[in-house]
Design a protein around this motif. Structure first.
Motif, PDB file in Angstrom:
ATOM      1  N   PHE A  66       0.801  -1.229   0.000  1.00 17.41           N
ATOM      2  CA  PHE A  66       0.000   0.000   0.000  1.00 17.41           C
ATOM      3  C   PHE A  66       0.831   1.275   0.000  1.00 17.41           C
ATOM      4  CE2 PHE A  66      -2.265  -3.398   2.227  1.00 17.41           C
ATOM      5  CZ  PHE A  66      -3.372  -3.512   1.406  1.00 17.41           C
ATOM      6  N   VAL A  67       2.146   1.156   0.139  1.00 14.35           N
ATOM      7  CA  VAL A  67       3.020   2.329   0.285  1.00 14.35           C
ATOM      8  C   VAL A  67       3.799   2.557  -1.005  1.00 14.35           C
ATOM      9  CG1 VAL A  67       4.933   3.316   1.608  1.00 14.35           C
ATOM     10  CG2 VAL A  67       3.235   1.877   2.754  1.00 14.35           C
ATOM     11  N   HIS A  68       3.900   3.811  -1.403  1.00 16.53           N
ATOM     12  CA  HIS A  68       4.661   4.161  -2.608  1.00 16.53           C
ATOM     13  C   HIS A  68       5.608   5.304  -2.291  1.00 16.53           C
ATOM     14  CE1 HIS A  68       1.202   1.939  -4.111  1.00 16.53           C
ATOM     15  NE2 HIS A  68       2.030   1.559  -5.066  1.00 16.53           N
ATOM     16  N   LEU A  69       6.775   5.224  -2.855  1.00 18.36           N
ATOM     17  CA  LEU A  69       7.797   6.237  -2.623  1.00 18.36           C
ATOM     18  C   LEU A  69       7.914   7.094  -3.876  1.00 18.36           C
ATOM     19  CD1 LEU A  69       9.702   7.065  -0.385  1.00 18.36           C
ATOM     20  CD2 LEU A  69      11.443   5.603  -1.373  1.00 18.36           C
ATOM     21  N   GLY A  70       7.313   8.248  -3.862  1.00 17.73           N
ATOM     22  CA  GLY A  70       7.340   9.144  -5.003  1.00 17.73           C
ATOM     23  C   GLY A  70       6.025   9.126  -5.767  1.00 17.73           C
ATOM     24  N   PHE A  71       5.690  10.284  -6.331  1.00 22.99           N
ATOM     25  CA  PHE A  71       4.409  10.429  -7.024  1.00 22.99           C
ATOM     26  C   PHE A  71       4.324   9.549  -8.269  1.00 22.99           C
ATOM     27  CE2 PHE A  71       1.557  12.607 -10.039  1.00 22.99           C
ATOM     28  CZ  PHE A  71       0.385  12.535  -9.297  1.00 22.99           C
ATOM     29  N   ALA A  72       5.412   9.431  -9.024  1.00 19.32           N
ATOM     30  CA  ALA A  72       5.384   8.615 -10.243  1.00 19.32           C
ATOM     31  C   ALA A  72       5.108   7.150  -9.896  1.00 19.32           C
ATOM     32  CB  ALA A  72       6.702   8.744 -11.002  1.00 19.32           C
ATOM     33  N   HIS A  73       5.697   6.658  -8.819  1.00 24.46           N
ATOM     34  CA  HIS A  73       5.477   5.290  -8.357  1.00 24.46           C
ATOM     35  C   HIS A  73       4.006   5.086  -7.992  1.00 24.46           C
ATOM     36  CE1 HIS A  73       6.782   1.931  -5.349  1.00 24.46           C
ATOM     37  NE2 HIS A  73       6.554   1.425  -6.540  1.00 24.46           N
ATOM     38  N   LEU A  74       3.454   6.008  -7.229  1.00 26.09           N
ATOM     39  CA  LEU A  74       2.045   5.971  -6.850  1.00 26.09           C
ATOM     40  C   LEU A  74       1.152   6.002  -8.083  1.00 26.09           C
ATOM     41  CD1 LEU A  74      -0.333   6.433  -4.712  1.00 26.09           C
ATOM     42  CD2 LEU A  74       0.040   8.858  -5.186  1.00 26.09           C
ATOM     43  N   LEU A  75       1.429   6.919  -8.979  1.00 24.02           N
ATOM     44  CA  LEU A  75       0.598   7.091 -10.169  1.00 24.02           C
ATOM     45  C   LEU A  75       0.620   5.852 -11.056  1.00 24.02           C
ATOM     46  CD1 LEU A  75      -1.171   9.114 -11.741  1.00 24.02           C
ATOM     47  CD2 LEU A  75       0.888   9.833 -12.944  1.00 24.02           C
ATOM     48  N   PHE A  76       1.796   5.292 -11.316  1.00 27.68           N
ATOM     49  CA  PHE A  76       1.905   4.144 -12.207  1.00 27.68           C
ATOM     50  C   PHE A  76       1.166   2.934 -11.640  1.00 27.68           C
ATOM     51  CE2 PHE A  76       3.920   0.300 -13.790  1.00 27.68           C
ATOM     52  CZ  PHE A  76       3.770   0.484 -15.157  1.00 27.68           C
ATOM     53  N   ASN A  77       1.388   2.636 -10.360  1.00 31.52           N
ATOM     54  CA  ASN A  77       0.740   1.464  -9.773  1.00 31.52           C
ATOM     55  C   ASN A  77      -0.768   1.650  -9.636  1.00 31.52           C
ATOM     56  OD1 ASN A  77       2.969  -0.196  -9.620  1.00 31.52           O
ATOM     57  ND2 ASN A  77       3.465   0.357  -7.534  1.00 31.52           N
ATOM     58  N   SER A  78      -1.199   2.829  -9.221  1.00 33.66           N
ATOM     59  CA  SER A  78      -2.638   3.075  -9.078  1.00 33.66           C
ATOM     60  C   SER A  78      -3.323   3.067 -10.440  1.00 33.66           C
ATOM     61  CB  SER A  78      -2.881   4.403  -8.359  1.00 33.66           C
ATOM     62  OG  SER A  78      -2.367   4.344  -7.045  1.00 33.66           O
ATOM     63  N   PHE A  79      -2.684   3.657 -11.439  1.00 35.22           N
ATOM     64  CA  PHE A  79      -3.246   3.656 -12.791  1.00 35.22           C
ATOM     65  C   PHE A  79      -3.349   2.225 -13.332  1.00 35.22           C
ATOM     66  CE2 PHE A  79      -2.688   3.830 -17.439  1.00 35.22           C
ATOM     67  CZ  PHE A  79      -3.821   4.564 -17.766  1.00 35.22           C
TER      68      PHE A  79
END
Length: 194
Positions: A66-79
């Motif tokens: 559930f944890v992401h380090l950095g916005f790009a990481h969050l965006l790619f996995n959530s997308f």
């Protein structure tokens, strides 16, 4: 199958598990950005740190999903979850979908713990998302009617590109990607044989 045409409210209603997972991703990311916490507080508390897992912090086999380090990481996995998850949540139902997702991610994290050194730490939903890909591959091999020919022509290249990119980028938990894919494939193979 992978084209999202729903409104935001329709998406929330139709895919509550995916909506909740993405919400958790975003909340943890935003909390990590709040100035009231040290910059890496969320990461330090929830990351999969092999040394801490060895010392008994077993929740770290789950929380990194559930944890992401950095916005790009969050965006790619959530997308990726929003794009490829809905057909599975719809077909499998809420409970079986979340079990597939979590089992793949946890399996990937357990193998990461076993294979990587004690100094290794990781975060991200990639192992769980690759588990969804593995499930799709099993269904393509066992139950062709599960996924249309057009959707197979989308998912197969995406999986190949994802696996290739795993080995081409630095900072990727290769173990989690490969074993998440394998975990999802095994779950798909077992359920496809029923």
């Amino acid at each position: 199958m992978f084209v999202r045409t729903e409104s935001f409210s329709q998406f929330l209603r139709l895919y509550p598990v995916i909506s909740l997972l993405v919400f958790i991703h975003i909340v943890l990311f935003l909390v990590s950005a709040l100035p009231i916490f040290p910059q890496l507080w969320v990461y330090e508390q929830l990351a999969g740190v092999n040394l801490y897992i060895k010392e008994g912090e077993w929740w770290r086999l789950i929380t990194p999903i559930f944890v992401h380090l950095g916005f790009a990481h969050l965006l790619f996995n959530s997308f990726s979850l929003v794009l490829f998850g809905p057909p599975l949540e719809q077909r499998l139902g809420k409970v079986r979908f979340i079990l597939l997702y979590l089992a793949s991610g946890i399996f990937a994290n357990i193998i990461t713990y076993i294979i990587k050194p004690l100094t290794y730490s990781h975060v991200g939903a990639s192992g769980a998302i690759f588990g969804l890909f593995g499930f799709y591959i099993a269904m393509i091999l066992l139950k062709k009617q599960f996924i249309s020919k057009e959707s197979r022509q989308i998912i197969l290249p995406i999986v190949v590109i994802g696996v290739v990119m795993t080995f081409m980028q630095s900072g990727i938990n290769i173990t989690a990607h490969i074993f998440g894919l394998l975990g999802g494939f095994i779950i798909g193979w077992i359920s496809g044989k029923k």
